[in-house]
Design a protein around this motif. Structure first.
Motif, short mmCIF file in Angstrom:
data_model
loop_
_atom_site.label_atom_id
_atom_site.label_comp_id
_atom_site.label_asym_id
_atom_site.label_seq_id
_atom_site.Cartn_x
_atom_site.Cartn_y
_atom_site.Cartn_z
N PHE A 45 3.65 4.77 6.42
CA PHE A 45 4.41 5.83 5.76
C PHE A 45 5.85 5.88 6.26
N GLU A 46 6.07 5.61 7.52
CA GLU A 46 7.44 5.59 8.04
C GLU A 46 8.28 4.54 7.32
N LEU A 47 7.69 3.39 7.05
CA LEU A 47 8.41 2.32 6.34
C LEU A 47 8.68 2.71 4.88
N ILE A 48 7.72 3.35 4.26
CA ILE A 48 7.91 3.80 2.87
C ILE A 48 9.05 4.80 2.79
N TYR A 49 9.04 5.78 3.71
CA TYR A 49 10.10 6.80 3.69
C TYR A 49 11.46 6.20 4.02
N ALA A 50 11.50 5.31 5.02
CA ALA A 50 12.77 4.72 5.45
C ALA A 50 13.41 3.91 4.33
N SER A 51 12.59 3.31 3.48
CA SER A 51 13.11 2.48 2.38
C SER A 51 13.25 3.28 1.08
N ASN A 52 12.94 4.58 1.13
CA ASN A 52 12.93 5.41 -0.09
C ASN A 52 12.03 4.81 -1.16
N GLY A 53 10.93 4.23 -0.72
CA GLY A 53 9.94 3.71 -1.65
C GLY A 53 10.26 2.37 -2.26
N THR A 54 11.32 1.71 -1.78
CA THR A 54 11.74 0.46 -2.41
C THR A 54 11.17 -0.77 -1.72
N ILE A 55 10.49 -0.61 -0.61
CA ILE A 55 9.93 -1.75 0.11
C ILE A 55 8.75 -2.33 -0.69
N SER A 56 8.61 -3.63 -0.69
CA SER A 56 7.56 -4.27 -1.47
C SER A 56 6.22 -4.16 -0.77
N VAL A 57 5.16 -4.27 -1.56
CA VAL A 57 3.80 -4.21 -1.01
C VAL A 57 3.58 -5.34 -0.01
N SER A 58 4.08 -6.52 -0.34
CA SER A 58 3.88 -7.67 0.56
C SER A 58 4.61 -7.47 1.88
N GLU A 59 5.81 -6.89 1.82
CA GLU A 59 6.55 -6.64 3.07
C GLU A 59 5.86 -5.58 3.91
N LEU A 60 5.36 -4.55 3.26
CA LEU A 60 4.60 -3.53 3.99
C LEU A 60 3.39 -4.16 4.66
N SER A 61 2.70 -4.99 3.92
CA SER A 61 1.51 -5.64 4.45
C SER A 61 1.83 -6.46 5.69
N ASP A 62 2.93 -7.19 5.64
CA ASP A 62 3.33 -8.02 6.78
C ASP A 62 3.72 -7.17 7.98
N LYS A 63 4.45 -6.09 7.75
CA LYS A 63 4.98 -5.29 8.85
C LYS A 63 3.90 -4.47 9.57
N VAL A 64 2.88 -4.04 8.83
CA VAL A 64 1.83 -3.23 9.46
C VAL A 64 0.59 -4.05 9.77
N VAL A 65 0.63 -5.33 9.41
CA VAL A 65 -0.51 -6.25 9.65
C VAL A 65 -1.78 -5.66 9.04
N TRP A 66 -1.69 -5.48 7.73
CA TRP A 66 -2.79 -4.87 6.97
C TRP A 66 -2.71 -5.44 5.57
N SER A 67 -3.78 -5.98 5.05
CA SER A 67 -3.72 -6.64 3.76
C SER A 67 -3.38 -5.66 2.65
N SER A 68 -2.69 -6.14 1.63
CA SER A 68 -2.31 -5.28 0.50
C SER A 68 -3.54 -4.70 -0.18
N ARG A 69 -4.62 -5.47 -0.22
CA ARG A 69 -5.86 -4.97 -0.83
C ARG A 69 -6.41 -3.79 -0.03
N GLN A 70 -6.38 -3.89 1.29
CA GLN A 70 -6.87 -2.80 2.13
C GLN A 70 -5.98 -1.58 2.04
N ILE A 71 -4.66 -1.80 1.96
CA ILE A 71 -3.74 -0.68 1.83
C ILE A 71 -3.99 0.07 0.53
N ASN A 72 -4.14 -0.68 -0.57
CA ASN A 72 -4.40 -0.02 -1.85
C ASN A 72 -5.74 0.69 -1.86
N ARG A 73 -6.75 0.10 -1.21
CA ARG A 73 -8.05 0.75 -1.12
C ARG A 73 -7.92 2.08 -0.36
N TYR A 74 -7.13 2.07 0.71
CA TYR A 74 -6.89 3.29 1.49
C TYR A 74 -6.21 4.35 0.64
#
Length: 252
Positions: free
Chosen positions: A149-178
């Protein structure tokens, strides 16, 4: 501050709570008539404590919104509220909040030990709420979700799903499931809401052109209309202060 015959006030949380709470806010309609307003999506989850001359004290939990919602601020109603950053809610409430997407749920009147007596002094309310929240949040929380969430807020929602996945070490599929299981919407939709919210100030200033990584002017207009039902020009005018959250949102 006063707007649309309403009195409102915001208090930012102290450092111990800033990772979990966006702000505390108070809204009061001192008039003898109801005020019809529209609430805009902002990506938060809100806990309301309210009372008016026509309604007894009650507590309401509002889930994440994805669309503009018409509501009425009843005459002589006073509301003290807490806007939560979504990830912390799993530690504060019994169930996930996916069923509360665009919905509200009434909680027990004695929830967290609050009563009508706590609607007298806003600052004391904030102190009591701060102590209660800190008592419920465990020392060990999921830092991965917090960082997400800190990354989402810091980017004003413009960060890509793949970049989020890389930075938090969590697969995009798992993030979306969450996101879907906990809040009832996808990560992409949530990021779009945060990007939309980040455009509030520029629209209020009359800058009716795309910023915050919108593709072009038509895309910007479509996104604003999707979340508000109107185009940026009408939102800027905000006739009769009907978009109450747009009117009262504190500048960053």
């Amino acid at each position: 501050m006063t707007n649309h015959n309403l009195t409102y006030r915001f208090i930012k949380p102290n450092n111990s709570l800033s990772s979990f709470v966006e702000n505390f806010w108070m809204l009061y309609n001192p008039t003898k008539i109801d005020n019809e307003v529209i609430i805009l999506p902002d990506g938060n989850i809100d806990l309301f404590f309210s009372e008016s001359i026509n309604d007894s004290f009650h507590t309401t939990l509002l889930g994440i919104g994805t669309q503009a919602e018409k509501t009425s601020i009843k005459k002589r109603r006073k509301t003290f509220a807490i806007s939560f950053k979504p990830f912390v809610t799993e530690y504060l409430f019994d169930d996930n909040l996916s069923s509360l997407l665009n919905k509200a749920h009434n909680l027990p009147t004695d929830f967290w030990g609050f009563s009508s007596n706590d609607l007298v002094d806003f600052e004391l309310f904030c102190q009591k709420a701060t102590a209660k929240i800190l008592s419920l949040v465990p020392n060990e929380i999921d830092r991965r979700k917090q960082k997400l969430f800190e990354l989402i807020y810091a980017s004003n929602g413009t960060i890509s799903v793949s970049e989020l996945s890389d930075k938090v070490v969590w697969s995009s599929r798992q993030i979306n499931r969450y996101f879907n299981s906990q809040f009832g919407l996808s990560l992409k939709v949530y990021c779009n809401i945060i990007r939309f919210r980040a455009s509030f100030n520029q629209i209020k200033e009359g800058k009716l052109f795309p910023e915050k990584n919108f593709y072009d002017q038509p895309h910007f207009i479509r996104e604003v209309k999707k979340f508000t039902g109107v185009n940026p020009k009408i939102l800027n005018k905000n006739q009769n202060d009907r978009f109450i959250q747009f009117s009262t949102l504190p500048k960053t």
